[in-house]
Design a protein around this motif. Structure first.
Motif, PDB file in Angstrom:
ATOM      1  N   VAL A   1     -55.217 -76.695  40.701  1.00 56.34           N
ATOM      2  CA  VAL A   1     -53.900 -77.124  41.199  1.00 56.34           C
ATOM      3  C   VAL A   1     -54.060 -77.985  42.453  1.00 56.34           C
ATOM      4  O   VAL A   1     -53.341 -78.965  42.641  1.00 56.34           O
ATOM      5  N   ALA A   2     -55.031 -77.644  43.291  1.00 54.24           N
ATOM      6  CA  ALA A   2     -55.266 -78.391  44.531  1.00 54.24           C
ATOM      7  C   ALA A   2     -56.002 -79.700  44.313  1.00 54.24           C
ATOM      8  O   ALA A   2     -56.103 -80.513  45.226  1.00 54.24           O
ATOM      9  N   GLY A   3     -56.527 -79.901  43.114  1.00 55.12           N
ATOM     10  CA  GLY A   3     -57.296 -81.111  42.853  1.00 55.12           C
ATOM     11  C   GLY A   3     -58.710 -81.046  43.357  1.00 55.12           C
ATOM     12  O   GLY A   3     -59.377 -82.068  43.503  1.00 55.12           O
ATOM     13  N   LEU A   4     -59.201 -79.827  43.652  1.00 55.02           N
ATOM     14  CA  LEU A   4     -60.578 -79.656  44.096  1.00 55.02           C
ATOM     15  C   LEU A   4     -61.499 -79.595  42.881  1.00 55.02           C
ATOM     16  O   LEU A   4     -61.064 -79.154  41.804  1.00 55.02           O
ATOM     17  N   PRO A   5     -62.748 -79.998  43.035  1.00 55.66           N
ATOM     18  CA  PRO A   5     -63.665 -79.926  41.899  1.00 55.66           C
ATOM     19  C   PRO A   5     -63.964 -78.472  41.526  1.00 55.66           C
ATOM     20  O   PRO A   5     -63.899 -77.598  42.387  1.00 55.66           O
ATOM     21  N   PRO A   6     -64.273 -78.231  40.248  1.00 55.89           N
ATOM     22  CA  PRO A   6     -64.661 -76.872  39.859  1.00 55.89           C
ATOM     23  C   PRO A   6     -65.880 -76.410  40.649  1.00 55.89           C
ATOM     24  O   PRO A   6     -66.703 -77.228  41.058  1.00 55.89           O
ATOM     25  N   LYS A   7     -65.986 -75.101  40.849  1.00 51.89           N
ATOM     26  CA  LYS A   7     -67.089 -74.561  41.623  1.00 51.89           C
ATOM     27  C   LYS A   7     -68.415 -74.715  40.900  1.00 51.89           C
ATOM     28  O   LYS A   7     -69.423 -75.065  41.477  1.00 51.89           O
ATOM     29  N   ASN A   8     -68.430 -74.423  39.590  1.00 53.68           N
ATOM     30  CA  ASN A   8     -69.657 -74.523  38.818  1.00 53.68           C
ATOM     31  C   ASN A   8     -69.341 -74.827  37.369  1.00 53.68           C
ATOM     32  O   ASN A   8     -68.193 -74.941  36.987  1.00 53.68           O
ATOM     33  N   ASN A   9     -70.365 -74.907  36.536  1.00 53.97           N
ATOM     34  CA  ASN A   9     -70.182 -75.264  35.135  1.00 53.97           C
ATOM     35  C   ASN A   9     -69.345 -74.252  34.357  1.00 53.97           C
ATOM     36  O   ASN A   9     -68.715 -74.580  33.380  1.00 53.97           O
ATOM     37  N   LYS A  10     -69.323 -72.986  34.776  1.00 53.92           N
ATOM     38  CA  LYS A  10     -68.549 -71.964  34.074  1.00 53.92           C
ATOM     39  C   LYS A  10     -67.065 -72.273  34.103  1.00 53.92           C
ATOM     40  O   LYS A  10     -66.329 -71.849  33.230  1.00 53.92           O
ATOM     41  N   GLU A  11     -66.604 -72.971  35.124  1.00 56.95           N
ATOM     42  CA  GLU A  11     -65.163 -73.219  35.281  1.00 56.95           C
ATOM     43  C   GLU A  11     -64.721 -74.546  34.674  1.00 56.95           C
ATOM     44  O   GLU A  11     -63.563 -74.874  34.705  1.00 56.95           O
ATOM     45  N   TRP A  25     -53.794 -78.830  52.057  1.00 59.72           N
ATOM     46  CA  TRP A  25     -54.325 -77.844  52.988  1.00 59.72           C
ATOM     47  C   TRP A  25     -55.497 -77.015  52.487  1.00 59.72           C
ATOM     48  O   TRP A  25     -56.205 -76.417  53.288  1.00 59.72           O
ATOM     49  N   LEU A  26     -55.704 -76.940  51.180  1.00 58.22           N
ATOM     50  CA  LEU A  26     -56.777 -76.077  50.669  1.00 58.22           C
ATOM     51  C   LEU A  26     -58.123 -76.780  50.761  1.00 58.22           C
ATOM     52  O   LEU A  26     -58.307 -77.874  50.238  1.00 58.22           O
ATOM     53  N   ILE A  27     -59.074 -76.133  51.440  1.00 62.72           N
ATOM     54  CA  ILE A  27     -60.426 -76.668  51.593  1.00 62.72           C
ATOM     55  C   ILE A  27     -61.356 -76.069  50.546  1.00 62.72           C
ATOM     56  O   ILE A  27     -62.151 -76.769  49.932  1.00 62.72           O
ATOM     57  N   SER A  28     -61.258 -74.747  50.347  1.00 57.79           N
ATOM     58  CA  SER A  28     -62.118 -74.099  49.360  1.00 57.79           C
ATOM     59  C   SER A  28     -61.476 -72.823  48.860  1.00 57.79           C
ATOM     60  O   SER A  28     -60.573 -72.265  49.493  1.00 57.79           O
ATOM     61  N   ALA A  29     -61.975 -72.365  47.700  1.00 58.21           N
ATOM     62  CA  ALA A  29     -61.517 -71.116  47.101  1.00 58.21           C
ATOM     63  C   ALA A  29     -62.734 -70.398  46.534  1.00 58.21           C
ATOM     64  O   ALA A  29     -63.417 -70.927  45.662  1.00 58.21           O
ATOM     65  N   GLU A  30     -63.001 -69.213  47.061  1.00 55.35           N
ATOM     66  CA  GLU A  30     -64.130 -68.390  46.612  1.00 55.35           C
ATOM     67  C   GLU A  30     -63.588 -67.052  46.156  1.00 55.35           C
ATOM     68  O   GLU A  30     -62.549 -66.594  46.644  1.00 55.35           O
ATOM     69  N   SER A  65     -60.365 -70.506  40.238  1.00 59.52           N
ATOM     70  CA  SER A  65     -60.485 -71.726  39.435  1.00 59.52           C
ATOM     71  C   SER A  65     -59.123 -72.401  39.271  1.00 59.52           C
ATOM     72  O   SER A  65     -58.998 -73.621  39.408  1.00 59.52           O
ATOM     73  N   THR A  66     -58.085 -71.602  38.993  1.00 53.03           N
ATOM     74  CA  THR A  66     -56.729 -72.143  38.846  1.00 53.03           C
ATOM     75  C   THR A  66     -56.263 -72.791  40.144  1.00 53.03           C
ATOM     76  O   THR A  66     -55.718 -73.904  40.134  1.00 53.03           O
ATOM     77  N   LEU A  67     -56.477 -72.113  41.260  1.00 51.51           N
ATOM     78  CA  LEU A  67     -56.048 -72.650  42.556  1.00 51.51           C
ATOM     79  C   LEU A  67     -56.791 -73.939  42.893  1.00 51.51           C
ATOM     80  O   LEU A  67     -56.187 -74.896  43.378  1.00 51.51           O
ATOM     81  N   ARG A  68     -58.101 -73.983  42.628  1.00 51.26           N
ATOM     82  CA  ARG A  68     -58.856 -75.222  42.866  1.00 51.26           C
ATOM     83  C   ARG A  68     -58.318 -76.347  42.001  1.00 51.26           C
ATOM     84  O   ARG A  68     -58.166 -77.481  42.458  1.00 51.26           O
TER      85      ARG A  68
END
Length: 162
Positions: free
Chosen positions: A151-161, A84-89, A146-149
């Motif tokens: 766990v959801a299998g989403l790609p990291p948002k940027n290089n910092k993560e 269900w998770l599409i994005s995390a900001e 970052s943790t939620l992404r």
């Protein structure tokens, strides 16, 4: 009929009808024009947190405990987030999660009821397709997002993560 509607129907049936086994539940659903297999019903019961309880007379029937009594497993949380998770900001100590329409409450409930709470989650507030996760003191919203992404299998948002 979608999964949420079917699960709502199952919960309603279990509140009003003594259901002893999964094939019986499939029959009750069919009687109200909901087609489901035993395997689907089995997954639905697990996701709803249904348990077997003994009623007067000693027969075991399915029941759904009150939400505060139903912890969810890490595996369930992972499945819910990946489905269900599409994005995390993030912003400050807040995380904004996006889901498909009508699904934010599913994700919020899984986070709130996790048997092993995610480090940093203080609480959630859900709307229709967006939910707000408040990070605990000492945990930034960016870390929690970052943790939620992850766990959801989403790609990291940027290089910092990474």
């Amino acid at each position: 009929m979608n999964k949420a509607q079917r699960q709502h129907a199952i919960a309603a049936l279990l509140e009003t009808t003594a259901v002893h086994n999964q094939p019986e539940l499939v029959e009750h659903l069919a009687a109200i024009d909901i087609k489901a297999t035993q395997a689907t019903v089995s997954r639905d019961l697990e996701e709803l947190g249904a348990v077997k309880v003994r009623v007067p007379g000693g027969e075991p029937v399915y029941a759904i405990p009150e939400p505060h009594e139903r912890p969810v497993s890490d595996d369930h949380l992972r499945r819910v987030l990946s489905e269900w998770l599409i994005s995390a900001e993030s912003s400050g100590n807040l995380v904004v999660l996006r889901t498909p329409p009508g699904s934010a409450h599913v994700v919020a409930s899984a986070l709130d009821r996790s048997s092993v709470p995610l480090p940093g989650v203080l609480g959630t507030v859900a709307g229709d397709d967006t939910l707000l996760v408040i990070a605990q003191e000492g945990c930034s919203g960016a870390e929690l997002a970052s943790t939620l992404r992850s766990v959801a299998g989403l790609p990291p948002k940027n290089n910092k993560e990474q």
